[in-house]
Design an enzyme around this catalytic site. Structure first.
Site, PDB file in Angstrom:
ATOM      1  N   LYS A  14     -16.644 -31.870  -3.047  1.00 42.64           N
ATOM      2  CA  LYS A  14     -15.562 -31.334  -2.215  1.00 42.64           C
ATOM      3  C   LYS A  14     -15.628 -31.814  -0.764  1.00 42.64           C
ATOM      4  O   LYS A  14     -14.600 -32.003  -0.131  1.00 42.64           O
ATOM      5  CB  LYS A  14     -15.561 -29.811  -2.270  1.00 42.64           C
ATOM      6  CG  LYS A  14     -15.009 -29.268  -3.574  1.00 42.64           C
ATOM      7  CD  LYS A  14     -14.948 -27.761  -3.550  1.00 42.64           C
ATOM      8  CE  LYS A  14     -14.226 -27.242  -4.770  1.00 42.64           C
ATOM      9  NZ  LYS A  14     -14.029 -25.795  -4.729  1.00 42.64           N
ATOM     10  N   ASP A  27      -7.966 -23.524  -2.633  1.00 48.13           N
ATOM     11  CA  ASP A  27      -8.792 -22.346  -2.963  1.00 48.13           C
ATOM     12  C   ASP A  27      -8.383 -21.139  -2.113  1.00 48.13           C
ATOM     13  O   ASP A  27      -8.242 -20.025  -2.614  1.00 48.13           O
ATOM     14  CB  ASP A  27     -10.278 -22.638  -2.703  1.00 48.13           C
ATOM     15  CG  ASP A  27     -10.876 -23.559  -3.756  1.00 48.13           C
ATOM     16  OD1 ASP A  27     -10.353 -23.591  -4.889  1.00 48.13           O
ATOM     17  OD2 ASP A  27     -11.870 -24.241  -3.446  1.00 48.13           O
TER      18      ASP A  27
HETATM   19  P1  ATR Z   1     -18.872 -22.182  -4.129  1.00 48.72           P
HETATM   20  O1  ATR Z   1     -18.244 -23.523  -3.972  1.00 48.72           O
HETATM   21  O2  ATR Z   1     -18.576 -21.513  -5.441  1.00 48.72           O
HETATM   22  O3  ATR Z   1     -18.596 -21.291  -2.969  1.00 48.72           O
HETATM   23  P2  ATR Z   1     -21.505 -22.634  -3.070  1.00 48.72           P
HETATM   24  O4  ATR Z   1     -20.921 -23.432  -1.954  1.00 48.72           O
HETATM   25  O5  ATR Z   1     -22.750 -23.125  -3.733  1.00 48.72           O
HETATM   26  O6  ATR Z   1     -20.459 -22.439  -4.231  1.00 48.72           O
HETATM   27  O7  ATR Z   1     -21.740 -21.140  -2.536  1.00 48.72           O
HETATM   28  C1  ATR Z   1     -22.354 -20.156  -3.293  1.00 48.72           C
HETATM   29  C2  ATR Z   1     -22.381 -18.846  -2.499  1.00 48.72           C
HETATM   30  O8  ATR Z   1     -23.004 -17.851  -3.326  1.00 48.72           O
HETATM   31  C3  ATR Z   1     -23.203 -18.920  -1.222  1.00 48.72           C
HETATM   32  O9  ATR Z   1     -22.661 -18.040  -0.269  1.00 48.72           O
HETATM   33  C4  ATR Z   1     -24.585 -18.447  -1.706  1.00 48.72           C
HETATM   34  O10 ATR Z   1     -25.395 -17.897  -0.693  1.00 48.72           O
HETATM   35  P3  ATR Z   1     -26.413 -18.824   0.165  1.00 48.72           P
HETATM   36  O11 ATR Z   1     -25.573 -19.428   1.253  1.00 48.72           O
HETATM   37  O12 ATR Z   1     -27.430 -17.882   0.654  1.00 48.72           O
HETATM   38  O13 ATR Z   1     -26.969 -19.836  -0.798  1.00 48.72           O
HETATM   39  C5  ATR Z   1     -24.146 -17.332  -2.645  1.00 48.72           C
HETATM   40  N1  ATR Z   1     -25.213 -16.978  -3.613  1.00 48.72           N
HETATM   41  C6  ATR Z   1     -25.576 -17.664  -4.710  1.00 48.72           C
HETATM   42  N2  ATR Z   1     -26.560 -17.014  -5.374  1.00 48.72           N
HETATM   43  C7  ATR Z   1     -26.811 -15.876  -4.655  1.00 48.72           C
HETATM   44  C8  ATR Z   1     -27.700 -14.783  -4.814  1.00 48.72           C
HETATM   45  N3  ATR Z   1     -28.545 -14.701  -5.855  1.00 48.72           N
HETATM   46  N4  ATR Z   1     -27.661 -13.793  -3.890  1.00 48.72           N
HETATM   47  C9  ATR Z   1     -26.810 -13.849  -2.839  1.00 48.72           C
HETATM   48  N5  ATR Z   1     -25.938 -14.867  -2.635  1.00 48.72           N
HETATM   49  C10 ATR Z   1     -25.929 -15.862  -3.524  1.00 48.72           C
END
Ligand code: ATR
Length: 281
Positions: free
Chosen positions: A68, A104
């Site tokens: 992206k 989105d």
């Molecule tokens: P997307 O494109 O779907 O937004 P991404 O850019 O990988 O995917 O973002 C995933 C989001 O989910 C992030 O905000 C991530 O938090 P971090 O910035 O701390 O990584 C959050 N996320 C994923 N797993 C998590 C977990 N177990 N607990 C809290 N937040 C989580």
């Protein structure tokens, strides 16, 4: 019937085989009688893929993980919120020019705006990843008052600073009162196979507010189930998924597809996929 005039569209990503975008777009093409087909391309070399798009005259591509942001240098122009968030989920090819968009945020806004006006609303967004950023910028544009919550402090603070809004860590510290009228989960917490998890403990959910989840596997996430138990209005992940796809159709074909029909196709596909997944493991 495909013939020499069939127009090609698709999605680039890696992994991409689980994507529901082919279900959305082929369903719309079929119902509208467009002579077009939409395929999933598992891409290893982005440069080659974009060259192929130009060389073959592919009409449009959806872009998903991990491309992206990486796709930006290959495009001729960015439009709308994609320019601000530097993230593209849609490319249109017009007269040999590749134009990048991000649907989105607008997909999420349409899902919310169907239920209420957003102007002046207090919103808490959980997650500062790609989807979280797109949604947060779109909410700010609509005149919402925002709080950003994120697990990684640096990423969350930096988004909150860009927007000039408040930041709180995730998990939200016990005893923090949540004032928001709308809560949006843009993290992957609650997604299969971790469907027992929720990004917010039930007791923190304000009563009779609106809770939206962008996770769509499962459709009724733990967060949404508990929100319902607290008397909240809930909006599931199918709503944004369907609407970001409809926005892509408007960009590519100028036509506005029926959201109800897209959701019907998606619901069937999600049920099918879950059954396949369960039988595999
Ligand atoms: P997307 O494109 O779907 O937004 P991404 O850019 O990988 O995917 O973002 C995933 C989001 O989910 C992030 O905000 C991530 O938090 P971090 O910035 O701390 O990584 C959050 N996320 C994923 N797993 C998590 C977990 N177990 N607990 C809290 N937040 C989580």
């Amino acid at each position: 019937m495909m013939n020499g005039h069939t127009q090609l569209y698709g999605i680039i990503g890696n992994p991409v085989r689980h994507s529901l975008s082919p279900v959305i777009h082929n369903g719309v093409f079929r119902r509208k009688g467009f002579n077009a087909v939409y395929l999933a391309f598992e891409v290893h070399d982005l440069d080659d893929a974009i060259r192929g798009m130009r060389g073959l005259g592919i009409g449009g591509l959806s872009v998903t993980m991990p491309f992206k942001a990486a796709v930006l240098p290959f495009l001729d122009r960015l439009e709308g919120v994609a320019k601000k968030i530097r993230s593209v989920n849609t490319i249109a090819q017009e007269d040999g020019m590749l134009i990048g968009y991000n649907t989105d945020g607008s997909g999420a806004m349409e899902a919310l705006e169907e239920k209420m006006s957003l102007q002046g609303k207090e919103v808490m967004i959980l997650g500062a990843g790609g989807a979280g950023r797109a949604i947060a910028f779109s909410l700010k544009e609509r005149g919402c008052r925002l709080t950003v919550a994120n697990r990684s402090l640096e990423k969350g603070r930096s988004l909150a600073e860009e927007l000039g809004v408040e930041f709180v860590p995730l998990p939200i510290p016990a005893g923090t009162g949540i004032q928001a009228e709308i809560i949006i989960n843009a993290t992957s917490v609650g997604m299969h196979p971790l469907s027992e998890e929720s990004p917010l403990p039930k007791e923190m959910l304000p009563e009779r507010m609106t809770v939206m989840d962008i996770v769509y596997r499962p459709l009724r996430t733990r967060l949404l189930q508990e929100a319902e138990e607290r008397g909240c209005r809930t909006i599931d992940g199918l709503e944004m998924l369907a609407r970001q796809g409809a926005a892509q159709q408007r960009i590519w074909t100028g036509q506005n597809p029926d959201i109800g029909e897209i959701k019907k196709d998606l619901r069937e596909a999600i049920i099918d996929k879950f059954e396949t997944l369960n039988s595999k493991f």
